[in-house]
Design a protein around this motif. Structure first.
Motif, PDB file in Angstrom:
ATOM      1  N   ILE A  74       0.695  -0.899   0.094  1.00 48.04           N
ATOM      2  CA  ILE A  74      -0.049   0.028  -0.001  1.00 48.04           C
ATOM      3  C   ILE A  74       0.866   1.277   0.092  1.00 48.04           C
ATOM      4  O   ILE A  74       0.489   2.098  -0.707  1.00 48.04           O
ATOM      5  N   ILE A  75       1.961   1.179   0.805  1.00 46.23           N
ATOM      6  CA  ILE A  75       2.927   2.070   0.871  1.00 46.23           C
ATOM      7  C   ILE A  75       3.746   2.723  -0.587  1.00 46.23           C
ATOM      8  O   ILE A  75       3.717   3.601  -0.965  1.00 46.23           O
ATOM      9  N   PHE A  76       3.840   1.529  -1.048  1.00 51.30           N
ATOM     10  CA  PHE A  76       4.557   1.502  -2.518  1.00 51.30           C
ATOM     11  C   PHE A  76       3.500   2.398  -3.530  1.00 51.30           C
ATOM     12  O   PHE A  76       3.918   3.088  -4.448  1.00 51.30           O
ATOM     13  N   ILE A  77       2.468   1.772  -3.495  1.00 51.79           N
ATOM     14  CA  ILE A  77       1.464   2.253  -4.309  1.00 51.79           C
ATOM     15  C   ILE A  77       1.132   3.919  -4.092  1.00 51.79           C
ATOM     16  O   ILE A  77       1.011   4.802  -5.247  1.00 51.79           O
ATOM     17  N   ALA A  78       1.029   4.179  -2.567  1.00 49.45           N
ATOM     18  CA  ALA A  78       0.940   5.577  -2.544  1.00 49.45           C
ATOM     19  C   ALA A  78       2.001   6.399  -2.802  1.00 49.45           C
ATOM     20  O   ALA A  78       2.051   7.675  -3.243  1.00 49.45           O
ATOM     21  N   TYR A  79       3.258   5.859  -2.970  1.00 45.81           N
ATOM     22  CA  TYR A  79       4.460   6.708  -3.356  1.00 45.81           C
ATOM     23  C   TYR A  79       4.628   6.664  -4.877  1.00 45.81           C
ATOM     24  O   TYR A  79       4.942   7.923  -5.345  1.00 45.81           O
ATOM     25  N   ILE A  80       4.024   5.851  -5.644  1.00 47.87           N
ATOM     26  CA  ILE A  80       3.831   6.013  -6.887  1.00 47.87           C
ATOM     27  C   ILE A  80       2.952   7.121  -7.438  1.00 47.87           C
ATOM     28  O   ILE A  80       3.288   7.988  -8.278  1.00 47.87           O
ATOM     29  N   THR A  81       1.695   7.116  -6.910  1.00 44.31           N
ATOM     30  CA  THR A  81       0.777   8.049  -7.235  1.00 44.31           C
ATOM     31  C   THR A  81       1.038   9.413  -6.598  1.00 44.31           C
ATOM     32  O   THR A  81       0.349  10.288  -6.845  1.00 44.31           O
ATOM     33  N   GLY A  82       1.777   9.354  -5.538  1.00 49.04           N
ATOM     34  CA  GLY A  82       1.983  10.646  -4.704  1.00 49.04           C
ATOM     35  C   GLY A  82       1.285  10.859  -3.346  1.00 49.04           C
ATOM     36  O   GLY A  82       0.046  10.390  -3.492  1.00 49.04           O
ATOM     37  N   PHE A  83       2.013  10.725  -2.368  1.00 51.70           N
ATOM     38  CA  PHE A  83       1.397  10.716  -0.759  1.00 51.70           C
ATOM     39  C   PHE A  83       0.045  11.942  -0.629  1.00 51.70           C
ATOM     40  O   PHE A  83      -0.678  11.521  -0.044  1.00 51.70           O
ATOM     41  N   LYS A  84       0.478  12.920  -1.604  1.00 46.74           N
ATOM     42  CA  LYS A  84      -0.646  14.069  -1.223  1.00 46.74           C
ATOM     43  C   LYS A  84      -2.022  13.237  -1.820  1.00 46.74           C
ATOM     44  O   LYS A  84      -3.152  14.081  -1.491  1.00 46.74           O
ATOM     45  N   HIS A  85      -2.222  12.159  -2.545  1.00 46.39           N
ATOM     46  CA  HIS A  85      -3.299  11.801  -2.923  1.00 46.39           C
ATOM     47  C   HIS A  85      -3.850  10.815  -2.419  1.00 46.39           C
ATOM     48  O   HIS A  85      -4.503   9.892  -2.659  1.00 46.39           O
ATOM     49  N   TYR A  86      -3.503  10.518  -0.895  1.00 45.55           N
ATOM     50  CA  TYR A  86      -3.659   9.420  -0.203  1.00 45.55           C
ATOM     51  C   TYR A  86      -5.247   9.638   0.559  1.00 45.55           C
ATOM     52  O   TYR A  86      -5.711   9.032   1.527  1.00 45.55           O
ATOM     53  N   ARG A  87      -5.896  10.723   0.335  1.00 47.67           N
ATOM     54  CA  ARG A  87      -6.941  11.083   1.015  1.00 47.67           C
ATOM     55  C   ARG A  87      -8.294  10.045   0.192  1.00 47.67           C
ATOM     56  O   ARG A  87      -8.360  10.452  -0.902  1.00 47.67           O
ATOM     57  N   MET A  88      -9.021   9.388   1.018  1.00 48.28           N
ATOM     58  CA  MET A  88     -10.094   8.574   0.377  1.00 48.28           C
ATOM     59  C   MET A  88     -11.029   8.313   1.423  1.00 48.28           C
ATOM     60  O   MET A  88     -11.002   8.493   2.424  1.00 48.28           O
ATOM     61  N   GLY A  89     -12.059   7.316   0.886  1.00 48.67           N
ATOM     62  CA  GLY A  89     -13.301   7.016   1.788  1.00 48.67           C
ATOM     63  C   GLY A  89     -14.284   7.819   1.825  1.00 48.67           C
ATOM     64  O   GLY A  89     -14.535   8.747   1.099  1.00 48.67           O
ATOM     65  N   ILE A  90     -15.166   7.269   2.721  1.00 47.78           N
ATOM     66  CA  ILE A  90     -16.586   8.184   2.796  1.00 47.78           C
ATOM     67  C   ILE A  90     -16.587   9.459   3.385  1.00 47.78           C
ATOM     68  O   ILE A  90     -16.954  10.398   2.689  1.00 47.78           O
ATOM     69  N   PRO A  91     -15.653  10.022   4.351  1.00 43.58           N
ATOM     70  CA  PRO A  91     -15.437  11.457   4.825  1.00 43.58           C
ATOM     71  C   PRO A  91     -14.940  12.072   3.441  1.00 43.58           C
ATOM     72  O   PRO A  91     -15.541  13.273   3.357  1.00 43.58           O
TER      73      PRO A  91
END
Length: 558
Positions: A74-91
């Motif tokens: 999961i960390i590797f995917i977040a690194y590839i896409t950019g950690f700033k894009h890690y906000r997600m989910g219902i909220p």
């Protein structure tokens, strides 16, 4: 019908064939994405498990390492896409619905799809409804952005995607509609209701074609019980309300306590703790209903208590430390276990209370979800539809109401989604005026019959206005600073030194905008006008005056 006419019809806040078509498109798109998401989870799990969610089949060492490896992925995917894009989910989706008309950034969607797949397949105590909401909104709103539809219709399209996503994920079309209205949009409007119902129906039909028409909890039999037990249900509801408050408070305390750690450390800690607990209690891994029901069937109270405590810890750890997944799946499982335990004292008064265990597990799910999420109607409809048991409506109400009231009024608990939004400093509230105006696109109200002068002399404009004094007139002036548009009217100030004409500088809004953006430009002066432009700033397609906007605000409605 041309695309321009299609866009204009969608700008109106009313039920139409065009809006229904939008619901169908959004539903099909979102459901396709969710079905692909579910198939990816199943495929990944079957690479190392003999059957879905059977983590007890793994060796203790593999159970210890699997969540840690998943956290690294999961960390590797977040690194590839950019950690700033890690906000997600219902909220996050609620925030985007309120302030960005449901438009979801593409990179957060990639993070949610891949990260959610890994998290759900590797035993983290998270649910798939969070990714379903996020992916559903993203999959449907994409078409609205591509076609440059009015923003008010993109918001509806996004809501349609959420309903289709939940429906495709759990085969619960009715609960999906109620969830969108009660939790995400927090309003009931008939012109929104209809396309969302169509989208939810699409999601259910498509998921039944791929996964069959079974219901997630149809294996639990709801048995009727004596009416004297109804009084006990009220006590159960109070207990579930207290558990919900404990759960929400613990989760928020954990998020506050670990906010100084970066995302990499948090995810690795979540993986390590999940692995350690799974090493000793594999039944606590994942959030699958079948596994919980198998535990309940053992009638082993000590084991149920141990698994309940472990599930609480793993869920709080996973959600609080940022594992990409939903909260309602594990809350349902915790509710099942809690309901089964609450049925245990009845053995003191009954010869055989085992038949009540399944019924109380369903009631526990309903009561806990209502108090955690603050969605009593969604909780009732979800459990009823998941179990295919309409006869539980009355008992469930007797559990949900005291659970909700205890949690909110006596323990001061609020929705976990609202508390997460406050923690993340994501705005989610708007004023009643803006909220009302956001439902109508500028294309529905603008005056398209106007006259535009370019670098014209005042005498020329004056001559025109004398023949048509109420006709909207715009003047374009080119300068080194760029192009400026002004509204031209007769000067009625009655000053001695006044000129015949008054020029008021105008701001511009996109043809996709809603009346809320117009109001924000004009409300300071309570006068003037804005121009509406199409593809470019020079392509003016209409004008909206303050007078026109005020009349729209004050018009009678039913």
């Amino acid at each position: 019908m041309t695309l321009a006419a299609f866009r204009k019809e969608l700008a109106y806040p009313r039920t139409s064939i065009q809006l229904c078509f939008l619901g169908l498109v959004g539903g099909i798109s979102a459901a396709t994405l969710i079905i692909l998401f579910r198939l990816c989870i199943e495929w990944l799990q079957l690479q190392y498990l003999p059957e879905l969610d059977k983590f007890s089949a793994l060796s203790a060492t593999h159970r210890l390492l699997l969540p840690v490896i998943a956290a690294c992925a999961i960390i590797f995917i977040a690194y590839i896409t950019g950690f700033k894009h890690y906000r997600m989910g219902i909220p996050f989706v609620i925030h985007r619905i309120k302030f960005y008309f449901g438009q979801i950034p593409a990179m957060t969607t990639v993070n949610q799809f891949v990260g959610g797949t890994i998290a759900l397949a590797s035993g983290f105590s998270v649910g798939r409804e969070g990714p379903s909401v996020h992916l559903g909104a993203a999959g449907s709103s994409f078409f609205g952005q591509w076609l440059k539809l009015p923003y008010n219709s993109i918001r509806i399209l996004s809501a349609c995607g959420i309903a289709a996503g939940i429906s495709a994920s759990f085969n619960t079309p009715f609960a999906a509609v109620i969830f969108v209205m009660e939790v995400v949009l927090r309003e009931y409007k008939i012109h929104i209701f209809i396309p969302i119902m169509l989208a939810a129906a699409c999601g259910s039909v498509m998921t039944r074609l791929v996964f069959g028409s079974t219901h997630e909890l149809s294996f639990i039999q709801f048995n009727e019980f004596s009416h004297w037990i109804y009084l006990y249900l009220i006590l159960c509801g109070i207990a579930l309300g207290g558990l919900a408050s404990f759960f929400n408070n613990s989760l928020m305390h954990l998020m506050q306590g670990f906010k100084r750690f970066n995302m990499i450390k948090r995810l690795l800690m979540a993986g390590a703790i999940t692995g350690v607990v799974g090493f000793y209690l594999p039944e606590a891994m994942g959030a699958h209903f079948n596994s919980a029901d198998a535990l309940i069937s053992t009638q082993n109270t000590s084991l149920l208590v141990a698994i309940l405590v472990a599930k609480l810890i793993l869920t709080i750890i996973a959600i609080g430390l940022g594992v990409p997944g939903g909260i309602m799946g594990p809350v349902f499982v915790i509710g099942m276990l809690s309901g089964a335990l609450l049925a245990s004292p009845l053995a003191l008064f009954m010869a055989d209370s085992s038949e009540l265990t399944g019924s109380f597990s369903l009631l526990g799910m309903a009561g806990l979800m209502a108090a955690v999420v603050h969605a009593p109607l969604a909780a009732l409809s979800a459990v009823m539809e998941l179990s295919f048991s309409p006869e539980l409506i009355l008992p469930a109400i007797l559990v949900i109401v005291p659970a909700y009231v205890t949690s909110t009024q006596y323990l001061g608990n609020s929705s976990i989604f609202i508390r997460q939004l406050d923690f993340q400093k994501l705005p989610y509230t708007t004023s009643p005026v803006l909220d009302s105006l956001q439902k109508t696109g500028v294309l529905a109200v603008m005056e398209s019959n106007f006259t535009l002068f370019s670098d014209a002399k005042p005498a020329q404009i004056l001559a025109f206005l004398q023949d048509a004094p109420t006709h909207p007139v715009l003047h374009r002036s080119d300068s080194a600073d760029g192009i400026q548009y002004s509204q031209v009217q007769f000067d009625v100030s009655l000053r001695k030194d006044s000129e015949p004409l008054s020029y008021s500088e105008m701001g511009g809004v996109s043809s996709q905008a809603t009346l809320a953006e117009v109001y924000e430009l004009l409300q300071a002066r309570r006068d003037g006008a804005v121009y509406v432009f199409g593809e470019t700033n020079e392509d003016i397609v209409g004008v909206i005056t303050w007078h026109k906007l005020r009349n729209y605000l004050h018009q009678a409605s039913y």
